[in-house]
Design a protein around this motif. Structure first.
Motif: not given
Length: 302
Positions: A65, A68-70, A72, A167-168, A241, A244-245, A248-249
């Motif tokens: 995940m 994928e978020a990177k 953003y 999640t976003f 964005n 979210y990034a 998640v990271e």
């Protein structure tokens, strides 16, 4: 004079002491107590090993995940680099700090890392001498930022973060709550833990500029756009964005740190259990030896 001194010294020696000092050594643990400690340490080791396995199983999904978020976060950088909004940084007077972490513990210094980075930037970095507001994402960064003089800067805080992969939609809800407060800011700095490897991380920041900063940038002014809708939408989308990034990271870094913390705790439990086991064996051998001595001594007396 010497006679008076000698008589006073003799009286002091004879007089009872007003304070009693005890030199009794501390009692040693019995075999039953050491056996209980061995069982307790063994149970703790089982728990930490289980938590390590759970964290290891969640780490693969968190890393997927995160990758994928990177995208953003990269989109944010592209927007502000192409719009040349960074050149308006000299006009920044109001900064909103979003310190992103979670509610959960048992993961080393993952929470204090972002808090220290935010406090350092506020006191001696870009935020020094400027109007500051702080939003804490998670109970742990809220507690960290509440210490010292940072408590007065906290405007909002969010809980129930870190139980699952963000999640976003979660980031969008947080961004909507922040925008609903109508904070005045020229720049937003989202401070989070960047995942470097399974054993390391570091606190970094993602910068988002306000609608006014975008409108004042030379590249953005080249587009003939009526009204503030486009700049406002870009700024709002960039904020969601970045949140979210960062979440998640930071989640991936936290899971990795928890796995490492539980692995170290399991090793410490094993070492402590071995230490207590050796002490138990020595005391048991000493007790057996004393009993044999008593038996042999009694037999010799007969």
């Amino acid at each position: 004079m010497s006679a008076l001194f000698s008589s006073a010294r003799t009286a002091a020696r004879v007089a009872p002491s007003t304070r009693a000092f005890s030199s009794t050594p501390a009692p040693q643990a019995t075999l039953r107590e050491i056996e209980g400690r061995i069982k307790s340490v063994g149970n703790i080791g089982k728990i930490t090993k289980s938590m390590k396995m759970v964290a290891a199983s969640r780490l693969a999904r968190a890393q997927r995940m995160m990758n994928e978020a990177k995208a953003y976060g990269a989109a944010n950088n592209a927007v502000f680099e192409q719009s040349d909004a960074a050149k308006t940084e000299a006009k920044v007077e109001k900064i909103l700090y979003i310190v992103a972490s979670s509610d959960r513990g048992l993961c080393g210094g993952i929470h204090s890392s972002v808090a220290k980075a935010a406090r350092k930037d506020i006191l001696s970095g870009e935020g020094a001498g400027k109007e500051i507001r702080v939003v804490a994402l998670g109970e742990k960064p809220k507690q960290q930022m509440s210490r010292g003089d940072g408590a007065k800067d906290i405007e909002m805080s969010f809980s129930q973060i870190g139980k699952s992969v963000p999640t976003f939609n979660d980031a969008l809800a947080i961004a909507d709550k922040i925008e609903a407060e109508n904070f005045e800011f020229d720049k937003v700095k989202v401070i989070y833990n960047k995942f470097l490897s399974v054993i390391s991380y570091e606190a970094v920041s993602l910068d988002i500029y306000s609608m006014k900063a975008l409108q004042g940038s030379p590249a953005f002014a080249a587009y003939e756009v009526e009204g503030d809708e486009l700049a406002g939408d870009l700024s709002s989308f960039a904020l969601a964005n970045a949140i979210y990034a960062g979440l998640v990271e930071g989640f991936a870094a936290e899971i990795s740190a928890r796995r490492n913390a539980m692995e170290n705790a399991s090793k410490n439990a094993d070492e402590m259990s071995a230490k207590y086991q050796m002490q138990f064996n020595r005391m048991r051998q000493a007790a057996i030896t004393n009993e044999l001595v008593d038996i042999i001594t009694g037999a010799s007396a007969l």
